[in-house]
Design an enzyme around this catalytic site. Structure first.
Site, short mmCIF file in Angstrom:
data_model
loop_
_atom_site.label_atom_id
_atom_site.label_comp_id
_atom_site.label_asym_id
_atom_site.label_seq_id
_atom_site.Cartn_x
_atom_site.Cartn_y
_atom_site.Cartn_z
N HIS A 154 -7.19 -8.71 -1.69
CA HIS A 154 -8.53 -8.16 -1.47
C HIS A 154 -8.59 -6.70 -1.90
O HIS A 154 -7.55 -6.02 -1.97
CB HIS A 154 -8.94 -8.27 0.01
N HIS A 191 -10.72 -3.16 -0.90
CA HIS A 191 -11.64 -2.51 0.04
C HIS A 191 -12.67 -1.69 -0.73
O HIS A 191 -12.30 -1.00 -1.69
CB HIS A 191 -10.87 -1.58 0.98
N TYR A 210 0.86 -1.20 0.00
CA TYR A 210 0.00 0.00 0.00
C TYR A 210 0.89 1.24 0.00
O TYR A 210 1.97 1.24 0.59
CB TYR A 210 -0.84 0.09 1.28
N ARG A 225 -2.59 -11.54 4.41
CA ARG A 225 -3.99 -11.40 4.03
C ARG A 225 -4.19 -11.88 2.59
O ARG A 225 -3.38 -11.59 1.70
CB ARG A 225 -4.43 -9.91 4.11
O1 DHB Z 1 -6.37 -4.75 10.11
C1 DHB Z 1 -5.32 -4.47 9.53
O2 DHB Z 1 -4.29 -4.19 10.11
C2 DHB Z 1 -5.32 -4.53 8.04
C3 DHB Z 1 -4.24 -4.08 7.33
C4 DHB Z 1 -4.26 -4.09 5.94
C5 DHB Z 1 -5.36 -4.58 5.28
O3 DHB Z 1 -5.43 -4.63 3.95
C6 DHB Z 1 -6.44 -5.01 6.00
O4 DHB Z 1 -7.51 -5.43 5.31
C7 DHB Z 1 -6.42 -4.98 7.37
#
Ligand code: DHB
Length: 275
Positions: A193, A195, A141, A190
């Protein structure tokens, strides 16, 4: 080594922290056992959730990310006076294509994600602001809290938005995100995904959720997805590969619908339980 060299070496190589960054974190197998125990308990009690519960211990920060006191009732009109506003002219159709926001092409699999936003009776939710954010193809990110050693793509910001049409349809072109290492436990990754945020008609109605990609090997290991204990509700968070939406030598198509209410409602995040 001269003193000057030693000082330079110290600058180049930070001293080992007293404890490795993963010290004190649970192992994946401990997390798996905990998820299994909670899910078995819920199944035995006949309670399977389509929405995550607020405190789901295997998802560590769920314990911190929701209010512990009664909510205040906000005066909706007062909130609207200070809340963001937007009009149709503010949302440019180009913002729905996350691959054309920079001079160059982002790296990764180009995909289209399309679907409908409907209420529990299948009625379209029209002219709805839909925003997405995601990691790049390497799982990184653009955010100061994401410092893991995967490359930032200078041609990919990972943020887009669009308005639904009169049939409740939305469509984004983007890059398939990579898995994301998130520090919930040791070796925690993870599943890929995206958001999603739906604005509603007022700021107080905003809803947030996540979409996943089919057949991801990380599903069973992910405490956020597994905090939805109803398997059918988890499946509804997974997009379908849709060959009719794929384009020759250009992109792969995925379809994902969002249902706001009723027994097939999409899991929505509660009061900031995810980021
Ligand atoms: O809860 C978290 O820390 C977190 C971090 C990055 C993500 O992409 C996520 O979906 C959750």
């Amino acid at each position: 080594m001269s003193r000057q060299h030693a000082e330079l070496a110290e600058l180049a190589e930070p001293a080992e922290p007293a404890q490795p960054p993963t010290a004190g974190l649970a192992s994946q197998s401990a997390i798996d056992r905990e998820i299994e125990r909670i899910q078995a308990d819920e199944a035995a009690s006949g309670l399977t959730r389509t929405q995550s519960r607020l405190d789901f211990a295997p998802y560590r920060s769920s314990l911190l990310r929701h209010p512990t006191k009664d909510l205040h009732h906000a005066d909706p009109e007062g909130v609207e006076l200070v809340a963001p506003v937007f009009g149709e002219r503010d949302v440019d159709p180009l913002e729905a294509d996350l691959t054309i926001q920079h001079d160059g092409e982002p790296i990764g699999e180009r995909i289209r994600i399309s679907g409908r936003i409907v209420d529990g009776d299948g009625r379209p939710v029209r002219r709805q602001l839909v925003e997405i954010w995601q990691a790049n193809a390497a799982g990184r990110y653009i955010h100061k809290r994401d410092q893991h050693p995967a490359p930032i793509d200078p041609n990919f910001t990972g943020v887009g938005r669009t308005l639904t049409d009169d049939l409740g349809r939305y469509s984004f072109v983007t890059i398939k995100p990579g898995p994301y290492p998130w520090g919930n436990h040791r070796n925690a990754w993870r599943p890929a995904h995206v958001h999603f945020s739906l604005f509603g008609t007022e700021f107080t109605q905003r809803m947030i959720t996540q979409m996943y990609f089919p057949s991801d090997p990380l599903f069973a290991l992910d405490p956020i997805l597994q905090s939805v204990t109803d398997p059918a509700a988890r499946d509804r968070l997974v997009a379908r590969y849709d060959h009719d939406r794929s384009e020759h030598e250009w992109l792969l198509g995925y379809t994902w619908d969002i249902v706001l209410t009723g027994s097939h409602a999409t899991r929505m995040e509660q009061e900031g339980d995810d980021v």
